[in-house]
Motif scaffolding. Structure first.
Motif, PDB file in Angstrom:
ATOM      1  N   UNK B  74       0.436  20.286 103.312  1.00 19.43           N
ATOM      2  CA  UNK B  74       0.373  18.970 103.959  1.00 19.43           C
ATOM      3  C   UNK B  74       0.284  17.869 102.897  1.00 19.43           C
ATOM      4  N   UNK B  75       0.928  16.711 103.202  1.00 15.01           N
ATOM      5  CA  UNK B  75       1.009  15.670 102.166  1.00 15.01           C
ATOM      6  C   UNK B  75      -0.348  15.156 101.695  1.00 15.01           C
ATOM      7  N   UNK B  80      -3.844  14.583  97.059  1.00 14.40           N
ATOM      8  CA  UNK B  80      -5.159  14.751  96.419  1.00 14.40           C
ATOM      9  C   UNK B  80      -5.059  15.644  95.189  1.00 14.40           C
ATOM     10  N   UNK B  81      -4.250  16.724  95.335  1.00 17.43           N
ATOM     11  CA  UNK B  81      -4.082  17.626  94.187  1.00 17.43           C
ATOM     12  C   UNK B  81      -3.475  16.876  93.014  1.00 17.43           C
ATOM     13  N   UNK B  82      -2.445  16.115  93.308  1.00 15.16           N
ATOM     14  CA  UNK B  82      -1.764  15.387  92.223  1.00 15.16           C
ATOM     15  C   UNK B  82      -2.713  14.381  91.576  1.00 15.16           C
ATOM     16  N   UNK B  83      -3.606  13.837  92.411  1.00 18.44           N
ATOM     17  CA  UNK B  83      -4.495  12.789  91.895  1.00 18.44           C
ATOM     18  C   UNK B  83      -5.666  13.351  91.098  1.00 18.44           C
ATOM     19  N   UNK B  91     -10.377  13.657  86.202  1.00 18.55           N
ATOM     20  CA  UNK B  91     -11.487  12.765  86.584  1.00 18.55           C
ATOM     21  C   UNK B  91     -11.983  11.937  85.405  1.00 18.55           C
ATOM     22  N   UNK B  92     -12.244  12.550  84.248  1.00 17.42           N
ATOM     23  CA  UNK B  92     -12.681  11.710  83.107  1.00 17.42           C
ATOM     24  C   UNK B  92     -11.637  10.680  82.707  1.00 17.42           C
ATOM     25  N   UNK B  93     -10.359  11.063  82.765  1.00 19.60           N
ATOM     26  CA  UNK B  93      -9.302  10.108  82.398  1.00 19.60           C
ATOM     27  C   UNK B  93      -9.293   8.948  83.382  1.00 19.60           C
ATOM     28  N   UNK B  94      -9.418   9.262  84.685  1.00 19.68           N
ATOM     29  CA  UNK B  94      -9.375   8.202  85.692  1.00 19.68           C
ATOM     30  C   UNK B  94     -10.592   7.288  85.584  1.00 19.68           C
ATOM     31  N   UNK B  95     -11.755   7.904  85.333  1.00 15.00           N
ATOM     32  CA  UNK B  95     -12.971   7.085  85.167  1.00 15.00           C
ATOM     33  C   UNK B  95     -12.826   6.172  83.950  1.00 15.00           C
ATOM     34  N   UNK B  96     -12.303   6.732  82.870  1.00 18.84           N
ATOM     35  CA  UNK B  96     -12.118   5.928  81.650  1.00 18.84           C
ATOM     36  C   UNK B  96     -11.140   4.787  81.908  1.00 18.84           C
TER      37      UNK B  96
END
Lengths: 185, 347
Positions: B74-75, B80-83, B91-96
């Motif tokens: 399901x999309x 979510x997986x891609x994100x 997660x650390x990259x996105x937080x940074x």
């Protein structure tokens, strides 16, 4: 049906018509052959399973576009061979690092600890010799002597000239003859 | 055929794909060469070993895992997986990235005075834009009738409470205020007549007798006033000062409350030259630390409300007497620290 291919054209028709059971039948029919090629080429059961799974997922996504002018088995071997060679090209160093451990895991397809112990020296030497072949020779000898494909099928799968297939196969066999010298009668 | 040539044909010989001509030549060579015959046998044995290898078998459960993997995801799960996956990496990259963007925005904001100015203007905009609207809501009353009415009520109450001897003065003042408010009413009437005689196209409601400004004129005034207040937000033009003061009143609650109270000192200043007197008054205020709160054009002349420090009041009163004839109508003995004075300047 397992392992041996019966009526591929009927299976292809069912796949094209979107029969939900057809894909499952395809996986059941070809799972061992695709896994076998991946195992002989990559040397690791886990990696071979991962790659074989990827082959079938790709087939599932592209089955509607399969024209049927090649045999279904040839198409599957083509996808499997390409994925194997691509993966080997991207993981040469890792393969070298895994070294001996990987090569010994090759020997048995039912790798229980007991079977590992009982495995003959010849078997181990055979698989080691195959694993040590250059990749472009290894894939030819695997397709011919382990999977039983004809010269023409191998040429189609690897998109090679027939003469190139003959030449590579002969070189591979001569290499193996050298390596297995002491096991020959 | 040499031994090398013969051995090159071993593979095709074993696989039985050798052409008839080559087969004949190879057989002839093998008849005469024992080494090649032995070599061919070893070659056949090698191929025999390879073909005897047990076929590999896929692990148990492989088919189920393939079917599961081939099932379309399901999309939302794909998204979510891609994100987020693999989360230890993403997660650390996105937080940074979030922290970096935040720091960047703050830095750019601080380093760009234009942005800060724009933000300040944005935050003060409602107060600024209310001023012209309030002024438009009562376009023909530059004086502040509600305040005048309150002052008049206050004075009338005061008269009622004062002893008869002191009443005359209070009555005079109340009468003055009544006159002033009558003046305002008159001016409103005149403005209404002017409005009616203006050659602007009339709306239906105007025809029906209701006073409504023509939309284009109102829009123009609104735009003009807004432009004016944007250009000079801190220093409104003298003639619109009373309007602006009234408009700003809701924004400054304590000042508003103070201006509603009756003045501490009030009186009339009769002068011969009104402009000279106003200039003199302005200089006087500047010198003594006083401030003019607002100015209203009354019937007889301007009415000015100002604040003067108590210590400067004596000098202020003295100087007023020099500017003209200063007649205080209210001047109690006890005065606050900041004295609020209402001056009526007359001729």
């Amino acid at each position: 049906m397992e392992g041996r291919i019966g009526d591929d054209s009927h299976l292809v028709d069912r796949l094209r018509q979107g029969d939900p059971r057809a894909f499952e039948d395809l996986v059941i029919a070809y799972q061992h052959r695709v896994f076998g090629v991946a195992l002989r080429m990559l040397g690791s059961r886990a990696e071979a399973e991962d790659l074989a799974q990827e082959v079938f997922v790709r087939v599932h996504g592209a089955i509607a576009g399969f024209r049927g002018d090649a045999k279904l088995s040839t198409w599957l071997y083509t996808i499997a061979s390409r994925l194997c060679l691509n993966r080997l090209a991207s993981s040469d160093r890792r393969m070298i690092r895994e070294g001996e451990e990987t090569l010994t895991r090759l020997a048995s397809s039912h790798a229980s600890p007991a079977a590992e112990l009982e495995r003959s020296e010849l078997e181990a030497a055979l698989h080691r010799a195959i694993a040590e072949l250059p990749e472009e020779r290894r894939i030819v000898v695997v397709l011919r002597d382990l999977e039983g494909l004809s010269y023409e099928e191998i040429a189609a799968v690897l998109e090679l000239e027939l003469g190139t297939v003959r030449s590579r196969l002969h070189r591979a066999r001569m290499d193996l003859r050298e390596k297995l010298e002491r096991f020959l009668p | 055929m040499t031994c090398h040539d013969a051995r090159e044909l071993f593979s095709v010989l074993v696989d039985e794909v050798l052409g008839a001509d080559e087969r004949g030549a190879l057989d002839a060579h093998l008849e005469t060469c024992a080494d090649c015959r032995r070599e061919l046998q070893r070659f056949r044995d090698t191929v025999g070993l390879l073909r005897a290898v047990e076929p590999a078998r896929a692990p148990a459960g492989f088919v189920d895992r393939v079917l599961e993997a081939a099932r379309p995801t399901p999309w939302p799960r794909r998204w979510l997986r891609a994100l987020f996956l693999p989360w230890p990496l993403k997660l650390p990259i996105e937080a940074a990235a979030i922290v970096l963007v935040t720091v960047g925005v703050v830095y750019v904001f601080r380093a760009t005075p234009e942005l800060q100015r724009a933000a300040r203007l944005e935050s003060t905009k409602p107060a600024v834009t209310e001023a012209p609207r309030a002024a438009i809501s009562e376009p023909s009353s530059p004086a502040t009738p509600p305040d005048r009415a309150r002052e008049r009520q206050y004075m009338e109450k005061k008269i009622a409470a004062t002893p008869p001897a002191a009443r005359n003065e209070a009555e005079q003042r109340a009468a003055g205020l009544k006159d002033a408010s009558r003046d305002v009413d008159k001016r409103q009437d005149i403005d209404k007549q002017k409005e009616a005689s203006r050659p602007t196209p009339r709306t239906e409601s105007q025809v029906a007798g209701k006073k409504v400004e023509a939309p284009p004129a109102r829009a123009e005034r609104e735009a003009g006033a807004a432009k004016e207040s944007a250009r000079l937000p801190a220093a409104p033009a003298p003639e619109s000062r009373a309007d602006a003061l009234q408009a700003q009143r809701p924004a400054t609650g304590s000042t508003a409350a103070k201006s509603l109270a009756p003045p501490d000192v009030s009186g009339g200043l009769a002068v011969s030259d009104r402009d000279a007197a106003l200039r003199g008054l302005a200089q006087l205020l500047a010198r003594l630390g006083g401030v003019e709160n607002r100015r209203v054009d009354g019937h007889e002349g301007p009415i000015i409300e100002l604040t003067i420090p108590r210590e400067a009041y004596a000098e202020f009163a003295g100087e007023l007497a020099r500017l003209g004839r200063w007649q205080p109508t209210r001047e109690p003995a006890a005065l606050p620290a900041q004295i609020r004075v209402v001056l009526r300047i007359t001729r």
